[in-house]
Enzyme design. Structure first.
Site, mmCIF file in Angstrom:
data_model
loop_
_atom_site.group_PDB
_atom_site.id
_atom_site.type_symbol
_atom_site.label_atom_id
_atom_site.label_comp_id
_atom_site.label_asym_id
_atom_site.label_seq_id
_atom_site.Cartn_x
_atom_site.Cartn_y
_atom_site.Cartn_z
ATOM 1 N N ASP A 171 0.930 -1.321 0.006
ATOM 2 C CA ASP A 171 -0.150 -0.014 0.068
ATOM 3 C C ASP A 171 0.633 1.142 -0.242
ATOM 4 O O ASP A 171 0.309 2.285 -0.442
ATOM 5 C CB ASP A 171 -0.865 -0.157 1.136
ATOM 6 C CG ASP A 171 -1.924 -1.171 1.115
ATOM 7 O OD1 ASP A 171 -2.118 -1.854 0.326
ATOM 8 O OD2 ASP A 171 -2.054 -1.609 2.440
ATOM 9 N N HIS A 213 -5.843 -10.126 -4.895
ATOM 10 C CA HIS A 213 -4.737 -10.587 -4.457
ATOM 11 C C HIS A 213 -3.524 -10.660 -5.536
ATOM 12 O O HIS A 213 -2.345 -11.085 -5.200
ATOM 13 C CB HIS A 213 -4.744 -11.915 -3.402
ATOM 14 C CG HIS A 213 -5.441 -11.405 -2.315
ATOM 15 N ND1 HIS A 213 -6.809 -11.597 -2.295
ATOM 16 C CD2 HIS A 213 -4.891 -11.028 -1.036
ATOM 17 C CE1 HIS A 213 -7.104 -10.895 -0.849
ATOM 18 N NE2 HIS A 213 -6.114 -10.932 -0.146
HETATM 19 O O1 F6P Z 1 -2.291 -4.090 3.293
HETATM 20 C C1 F6P Z 1 -2.012 -4.930 2.171
HETATM 21 C C2 F6P Z 1 -3.319 -5.414 1.533
HETATM 22 O O2 F6P Z 1 -2.978 -6.024 0.512
HETATM 23 C C3 F6P Z 1 -4.487 -4.453 1.615
HETATM 24 O O3 F6P Z 1 -4.134 -3.606 0.365
HETATM 25 C C4 F6P Z 1 -5.689 -4.984 1.538
HETATM 26 O O4 F6P Z 1 -6.721 -4.308 1.978
HETATM 27 C C5 F6P Z 1 -5.290 -6.116 2.647
HETATM 28 O O5 F6P Z 1 -3.847 -6.293 2.501
HETATM 29 C C6 F6P Z 1 -6.119 -7.554 2.036
HETATM 30 O O6 F6P Z 1 -5.664 -8.390 3.154
HETATM 31 P P1 F6P Z 1 -6.049 -9.947 3.179
HETATM 32 O O7 F6P Z 1 -4.768 -10.722 2.539
HETATM 33 O O8 F6P Z 1 -5.756 -10.239 4.471
HETATM 34 O O9 F6P Z 1 -7.132 -10.211 2.606
#
Ligand code: F6P
Length: 341
Positions: A127, A271
């Protein structure tokens, strides 16, 4: 000296390069030994360790993910806590820890350091939202992946004369959206720092369409339209009580279609942005930060994080690291907005 390394929070391209940088510099220059904690703070709390010698880190700088595994475990919940962690460090003969993670990880590391444990931090987040460092590794890779995806979305948009909405990550800041949107030539970039109206979004889309273009709208997951007050969250809270984001693109697309009559599709990149091989920029930054973390242990910089300022690696306190969310400044948004519509 024996050092335990952990990677915690969401995975991020470049984590393995940090581990390799720390282990190579530590073993070759400082005579340090390393062990890895599996799955972030979970491994620290459960005493789940793995060897981390030169053999384990061979060739890993180019690998995405983390060879140690990661989790969003809160080390103060369940069986965790300072005493349990101190006991485990003693049990495995660990003198100090290198914690590689984002805001949640660093907040936990700060509490443990305040209680007397020896920890140095390495900032990690796609981020790019930590104010104490100019860039975090993983960001460049995420932007590149998002840009490539948008280039592909544009070919479909062009072929079908559609409006394409691409939703990217970033939590409560718009850095990934701003950079990938600018690189891909987006006709609108919607970020949490700017509460844009639907009228304005529709105007940008319509004007691009009227010029014969297939509009591309890039929206950050944390964007809040000006008629709403809360960020869009439909998947509950994470282990640190923060809302899980995602889904705003799917909400905007039908409104754009209804208001303009232009067929509109939304894609959430999700992701994919954190997966696969890191860019060379991220590998270099991550390697330098890993080496600096090994140095910071030798120098006894407990409670401090290595960071990038300009082209130099510096040290900042955990307080400073946690203090400031790095938002997109107005000037950077205004500059990008000249290209909208
Ligand atoms: O902080 C990194 C991040 O990829 C954010 O951009 C996103 O909101 C979050 O993690 C997603 O988290 P998780 O992988 O736990 O769903």
């Amino acid at each position: 000296m024996r050092i335990g390394i952990l990677t915690s929070g969401g995975d991020c391209p470049g984590l393995n390069a940090v581990i390799r940088g720390a282990v190579l510099k530590g073993t070759q220059i400082h005579g340090q030994e390393f062990v890895g904690f599996r799955d972030g703070w979970r491994g620290v709390v459960d005493g789940d360790v793995m060897p981390l010698t030169r053999k384990e880190i061979q060739g890993i700088a180019k690998q995405g993910g983390t060879i140690l595994g990661t989790s969003r475990t809160n080390p103060f919940e369940g069986d965790g806590g300072v005493d349990r962690i101190a006991e485990n460090m003693e049990r495995f003969g660990i003198d100090a820890m290198v914690a590689i993670g984002g805001e949640g990880t660093l907040a936990a590391a700060k509490r443990l350091t305040d209680a007397g444990l020896k920890i140095v931090g390495v900032p990690k987040t796609v981020d790019n939202d930590l104010g104490a460092t100019d860039y975090t590794f993983g960001f460049d890779t995420a932007v590149q992946i998002a840009t490539d995806a948008m280039d592909r979305l544009r070919t479909t948009g062009d072929s079908h004369s559609r409006c394409m909405v691409a939703e990217v990550m970033g939590r409560h800041v718009g850095w990934i959206a701003l950079h990938s949107g600018m690189a891909a030539g987006a006709h609108a970039i919607l970020i949490p720092e700017q509460a844009t109206s639907m009228d304005q979004i529709v105007e940008w889309v319509q004007s691009a369409y009227d010029r014969g273009r297939a509009p591309l709208v890039v929206v950050a997951e944390g964007f809040v339209p000006d008629h709403e007050s809360d960020v869009h969250s439909e998947r509950g809270l994470d282990a640190f009580g923060r809302p899980r984001l995602g889904g705003i693109g799917e909400r905007l697309a039908p409104v754009i279609e209804e208001r303009t009559g232009i067929e509109t599709r939304a894609t959430t990149l999700g992701h994919i942005q954190r997966g696969g091989t890191p860019t060379s920029y991220d590998r270099v930054l991550a390697t330098r930060l890993g080496m600096a973390a090994s140095d910071a242990v030798v120098e006894g910089r407990w409670g401090r994080m290595v960071a990038l300022r300009g082209t130099e690696i510096v040290h900042v306190s955990f307080e400073e690291a946690l203090d400031s969310l790095k938002v997109v400044p107005q000037t950077r948004y205004d500059e990008a907005a000249i290209l909208f519509g």
